[in-house]
Design a protein around this motif. Structure first.
Motif, short mmCIF file in Angstrom:
data_model
loop_
_atom_site.label_atom_id
_atom_site.label_comp_id
_atom_site.label_asym_id
_atom_site.label_seq_id
_atom_site.Cartn_x
_atom_site.Cartn_y
_atom_site.Cartn_z
N ALA A 178 -52.13 34.57 -27.71
CA ALA A 178 -51.80 34.91 -28.99
C ALA A 178 -51.99 32.99 -29.50
O ALA A 178 -52.74 32.91 -30.28
N ILE A 223 -60.58 32.31 -23.84
CA ILE A 223 -60.43 33.04 -24.74
C ILE A 223 -58.97 33.97 -24.45
O ILE A 223 -58.66 34.91 -25.76
N THR A 276 -55.68 31.32 -31.12
CA THR A 276 -55.52 32.49 -31.28
C THR A 276 -56.01 31.17 -32.89
O THR A 276 -55.04 30.59 -33.66
N GLY A 313 -56.16 33.37 -27.52
CA GLY A 313 -56.44 33.28 -28.57
C GLY A 313 -57.81 32.40 -28.64
O GLY A 313 -57.91 32.98 -29.66
N ALA A 314 -57.89 31.90 -27.89
CA ALA A 314 -58.58 30.81 -28.42
C ALA A 314 -60.04 30.82 -28.82
O ALA A 314 -61.01 31.92 -28.49
#
Ligand code: SF4
Lengths: 196, 471
Positions: B197, B227, B200, B230-231
Motif C-alpha cells: 500500500a 499496482i 496508494t 498500490g499505485a
C-alpha cells in the motif's frame, strides 16, 4: 443504484490486513455475464471447506455475526485485481458499509459506484471497534451518512467523506448521467485535441 | 514551479466543464479504451438498459485473453461459461461497432501486450482498461490505469472519466543492475521496500540510470506491477528507445502525423524544478535477484536470504499476515530460499511474456532440460506476434527440447481462469505479478521471480542464485 439509507446492524470483524479481491471473490466465479448473484461466492475459499461444508471458524459463518450489514476490516482492504465483482459480491451478500483504516484505490472507487459506503477511520478507532465487536458481537451500530457518524456500544465516531460522493450515494445518482450534462464541453475538447 | 511528466499528461486531458476550475472533481478525456471478456459484459448490459451508445468505438479496442484456452484452439472452447463470455463479447462488439481481436485472430493476445506491440499505446495518451495491470502502458509515458466495470461503462458512454488528481511519487533507480538481475527484481524490491500500500493514492514516475538503461520490455515489466505497490499508475518518460519501438508499428502515427506526435512526445519529460509529493531511491548496483516467499508481492527477499519469521514483522498486523502466509505456503522461518522445491513453472503473463522475456528464458535453458521433479513448465507467449517472433528465432524448439510446453497466447496460469491451474499444495515459480492465496489454483503456492530465475528453477527443481550460475 438505490439511494443509501441509514444502516442499523451488527458488524462482522474480519481481522486481516491486505484482503485482496481474489479472496473476496475467487476468479472461478467471474464468468457470469450479469451483475447479480455473486453473494453466494463471497470469500468462497474461506467460507467453505474443500468438501463444500461451511467452515465454522471463518468469522462470517459464526452465528453471532450472521446478518451483519457492516464489515469491519484492516489496512489496504480490497487490494489486487480491479474486478468490480468484489463490491457486487459484498453488496449481494448484504454488506452496505465497510470500515477500515485504508482501502485500495480502485476498490474504494468501485464501492461508490455500487452504493456501498466505505469508511476510512484512523487505526486506533478501528482498533476500538474491533475490540467492541469481538467482546460484544451483538452490538448494534447506526451508520448515518447524512450526519457522518457511527453510533453504537455507547460511542459515537464521526467520519470524513467527500461531499460530492456523499451526495451521490444519498441520492443514488449515476455518474454517467452527471457527465453527460457536459456534452458540449466534451465536444469542445474533441474538436481541439488530436489523438494520434 | 516546473511540471512533472504526469502533470503534463493530466492537464492535456482535462475537459473544461462549467465549474470545473473550482472543483477537485476533474473530467479526464480518455484516448484509448481497451476491453476484454471478463470485466466488460456487465458494462454493455448497463448501456443497453439505459439505451446508451458507445461514444467513440474508434478509440475502443477489444481482445480475448483472460480465460482463453492455451491449447487446442481449433476445437470448441470446453468450458461453457468461458465460451459464453467470449460469445457475449463478440456480440457486444458487433452491436456497438468495436474492433475485436477474437480467439483466433492474428492480433489476439494479452490486452497489455497487444496495445504496445500494435502501436495503440503511445506517449502522452490516457489509457484505461477494466484490468488493474493497465499500468503497464505507462512505460511509454502514457497515463494508464485500471478501472472497475462501472467505469468501463462510463468510458464507453462518455469517453471520459471522473477523477481526482492523484499525488506524485518519483522512484529513482540509481546505479547499474548487476548481471542476472532484471526489471522484475527492481519492481519486486521496490514493493518489498515501500509495501503493497506504499504508493496508494500516487502515480509513480520511475527514473534514474537503471530505468534509462532498460529496454521497453523491461520498463513495461516495472510499470505493470505499479499496482502491486498500490499505485494508481506508473510512468516512464519517453525517450529515443520509446520512439524507436513505436516507429512503424501498425497503429502508430505515420508521415506528417508522426512528426507532429514526436514533437509533442519530446516535451513529455519532468521539468528539472518540478517537485514530487514523495521521492524514493533504490540502489540497483547491490540488488539481488528477488523471490517472493508469501502471499502478497511485498513478502519478498533476495534469493540468497532465508524465509523470515513472524517476529521479524515490523508491527502486530503484519505479524498476523506473516504467520498466515507461512502456514499457507508451508514454509519454516530460517529455511533458505534456494531450498524451496518447485513443482511447476509458469513463464508468461502481461508482466513477463514479451519476446525479450522468452529470449532470456531460452538462453538460460538452451541445451539443458527441466528437472524430473518438476511436473510441468508452461511457456505462454503474450500474443500471437510474440509467438510468431519466438518461433522465427527457434525459441519454441529450445523450450520443447528442454521438456517445456509451448502454448497459445493468453493470461493462462497468471490467474488460472482456464485449464492452466495449480493443484492444491503445488509450488510454482511464476513470472506473473500476483502471489495471492489461490491465485493460480486453490491451495496453489506462487513464488514470483524473473523469467531467468523461473527457468533456472525449472532446470534445478529449486531456486538457484542466478549470479553464481552466470559467474
Ligand atoms: S496476464 Fe494476468 S495480470 Fe495480466 S491481464 Fe492477464 S490476468 Fe491480468
Amino acid at each position: 443504484m438505490k439511494p443509501f439509507q441509514t444502516v442499523v446492524s451488527k458488524a462482522a470483524p474480519l481481522d486481516l490486513p491486505n484482503v485482496d479481491t481474489d479472496q473476496i471473490i475467487p476468479k472461478q466465479f467471474l464468468k457470469r455475464v450479469e451483475r447479480t448473484g455473486f453473494g453466494q461466492y463471497l470469500f468462497f475459499d474461506w467460507r467453505f471447506k474443500d468438501d463444500g461444508q461451511e467452515n465454522p471458524d471463518f468469522v462470517l459463518n459464526k452465528p453471532e455475526y450472521k446478518g451483519a450489514k457492516i464489515l469491519l476490516a484492516r489496512d489496504n482492504f480490497g487490494c489486487g485485481s480491479s474486478r468490480e465483482h468484489a463490491p457486487w459480491a459484498l453488496l449481494d451478500y448484504g454488506f452496505q458499509v465497510i470500515i477500515a483504516p485504508s482501502f485500495a484505490d480502485i476498490f474504494y472507487n468501485n464501492c461508490f459506484q455500487n452504493g456501498i459506503l466505505p469508511i476510512k477511520l484512523p487505526p486506533d478507532q478501528v482498533d476500538t471497534l474491533f475490540q467492541l465487536v469481538q467482546e460484544r458481537p451483538d452490538t448494534e451500530f447506526v451508520v448515518d451518512l447524512e450526519k457522518q457518524t457511527i453510533t453504537g456500544g455507547g460511542i459515537t465516531i464521526s467520519f470524513e467523506i467527500d461531499k460530492e460522493r456523499k451526495e451521490k450515494l444519498l441520492k443514488g445518482l449515476d455518474d454517467i448521467a452527471w457527465t453527460l450534462q457536459f456534452e458540449d464541453a466534451i465536444k469542445e475538447y474533441e474538436n481541439t485535441h488530436t489523438i494520434y | 514551479m516546473g511540471k512533472t511528466l504526469f502533470d503534463k499528461v493530466w492537464e492535456h486531458h482535462l475537459v473544461n466543464y462549467p465549474g470545473s476550475e473550482n472543483s477537485d472533481k476533474k473530467l479526464l478525456y480518455i484516448d484509448l479504451h481497451l476491453i476484454h471478456e471478463v470485466t466488460s459484459p456487465q458494462a454493455f448490459e448497463g448501456l443497453r438498459l439505459a439505451g446508451r451508445k458507445v461514444r467513440r468505438p474508434d478509440l475502443t479496442v477489444a481482445t480475448m485473453d483472460h480465460n482463453v484456452p492455451t491449447k487446442d484452439r481449433d476445437k470448441p472452447v470446453r468450458d461453457p461459461i468461458s465460451a459464453k463470455q467470449m460469445e457475449v463479447l463478440k456480440k457486444n462488439c458487433e452491436e456497438f461497432g468495436i474492433t475485436l481481436y477474437d480467439l483466433n485472430s492474428y492480433d489476439q493476445g494479452i490486452v497489455h501486450v497487444i496495445g504496445p506491440e500494435q502501436g495503440f499505446t503511445q506517449p502522452g495518451k490516457t489509457i484505461v482498461c477494466g484490468d488493474s495491470h493497465t499500468s503497464t502502458h505507462g512505460a511509454f509515458g502514457a497515463l494508464a490505469f485500471g478501472i472497475g466495470t462501472s467505469e468501463v461503462e462510463h468510458v464507453l458512454a462518455t469517453q471520459c472519466l471522473v477523477q481526482k488528481k492523484p499525488k506524485t511519487m518519483r522512484v529513482n533507480f540509481i546505479g547499474k543492475l548487476p548481471k542476472g538481475v532484471y526489471a522484475k527484481d527492481m519492481i519486486l524490491a521496490l514493493i518489498g521496500k515501500i509495501g503493497t500500500a506504499g504508493a496508494t493514492g500516487y502515480v509513480m514516475e520511475y527514473a534514474g540510470e537503471a530505468i534509462e538503461n532498460l529496454s521497453m520490455e523491461g520498463r513495461m515489466t516495472i510499470c505493470n506491477m505499479s499496482i502491486e505497490a498500490g499505485a494508481r499508475a506508473g510512468m516512464v518518460a519517453p525517450d529515443e528507445k520509446t520512439y524507436a519501438y513505436l516507429k512503424d508499428k501498425p497503429h502508430a502515427p505515420k508521415g506528417e502525423a508522426w512528426d507532429k506526435a514526436l514533437a509533442w512526445w519530446k516535451t513529455l519529460k519532468t521539468d528539472k524544478d518540478a517537485v514530487f509529493d514523495k521521492e524514493v531511491t533504490i540502489d540497483c548496483s547491490t540488488l539481488a535477484p528477488q523471490v517472493t516467499w508469501g502471499t502478497s508481492p511485498g513478502m519478498v527477499r533476495g534469493v540468497d536470504e532465508t524465509i523470515p519469521s513472524p517476529d521479524d514483522a515490523p508491527d502486530e498486523v503484519t505479524k498476523i499476515g506473516y504467520k498466515k502466509a507461512l502456514e499457507y505456503m508451508d514454509l519454516k522461518p530460517g529455511m533458505k530460499i534456494t531450498e524451496i522445491p518447485i513443482d511447476k513453472v509458469f513463464i508468461g503473463s502481461c508482466t513477463n511474456s514479451r519476446i525479450e522475456d522468452l529470449r532470456e528464458a531460452a538462453a538460460m535453458v538452451k541445451g539443458r532440460r527441466k528437472a524430473d521433479t518438476v511436473k510441468a513448465v508452461l511457456v505462454v507467449p503474450g500474443s500471437h506476434r510474440v509467438k510468431e517472433q519466438a518461433e522465427k528465432e527457434g525459441l519454441d524448439k529450445i523450450f520443447l527440447e528442454a521438456g517445456f510446453e509451448w502454448r497459445e497466447p493468453g493470461c493462462s496460469m497468471c490467474l488460472a481462469m482456464n485449464d492452466d491451474v495449480l493443484s492444491p499444495g503445488e509450488r510454482c515459480a511464476s513470472t506473473s505479478n500476483r502471489n495471492f492465496e489461490g491465485r493460480q489454483g486453490k491451495g496453489g503456492r506462487t513464488f514470483l521471480v524473473s523469467p531467468a530465475m523461473a527457468t533456472l528453477a525449472a532446470i534445478h527443481g529449486h531456486f538457484v542464485d542466478i549470479r553464481e550460475e552466470l559467474s
